[in-house]
Design a protein around this motif. Structure first.
Motif, short mmCIF file in Angstrom:
data_model
loop_
_atom_site.label_atom_id
_atom_site.label_comp_id
_atom_site.label_asym_id
_atom_site.label_seq_id
_atom_site.Cartn_x
_atom_site.Cartn_y
_atom_site.Cartn_z
N ARG A 17 0.81 -1.22 0.00
CA ARG A 17 0.00 0.00 0.00
C ARG A 17 0.85 1.26 0.00
N ARG A 18 2.00 1.24 0.70
CA ARG A 18 2.90 2.40 0.73
C ARG A 18 4.23 1.98 1.32
N THR A 71 -0.06 8.95 -0.35
CA THR A 71 0.83 7.84 -0.01
C THR A 71 2.30 8.24 -0.13
#
Length: 125
Positions: free
Chosen positions: A4-5, A56
């Motif tokens: 996700r990041r 992000t």
């Protein structure tokens, strides 16, 4: 496995040497604000700054990790931390901490990468 990041963790001092990290956190927020990053989270010992247009894109500033045995160099948020943990254990990589369910709502573990860096692998609850 979905990432996700990825967030670098920058270790900071207490700023003024008094043991109060707030001066160092303010100085970092001001500096990274010049680069267009806004404070999105601050727990006193860790602060995350992010781009308003690309949330992000982040950097975290840490005085020290609150519950882990060391301060991680990098954080990688994944969709399923337990699946990643199982894969890392099978690989034989060194687990430094966890897995642990932290009071601030993340499940995480620390692993040492081939360069000796400690990676905080986490998922939000």
């Amino acid at each position: 496995m979905s990432v996700r990041r990825v967030v670098p963790n920058i270790v900071t001092g207490t700023g003024d040497g008094t043991g109060d990290a707030s001066a160092a956190m303010r100085a970092n927020a001001a500096f990274y604000g010049l680069l267009g990053l806004d404070e999105v989270m601050n727990q006193g010992w860790i602060m995350t700054l992010a781009s308003p247009s690309h949330p992000t894109a982040q950097v975290s500033i840490m005085t020290a990790d609150r519950t882990g045995p060391v301060t991680p160099d990098l954080s990688v948020e994944v969709e399923d931390v337990d699946a990643v943990y199982a894969a890392v254990v099978r690989s034989g990589a060194e687990i430094v901490y966890g897995p642990a369910d932290e009071e601030w709502g993340v499940r995480r573990f620390f692993v040492r990468d081939p360069n000796g860096r400690v990676i905080n692998v986490l998922s939000h609850g």
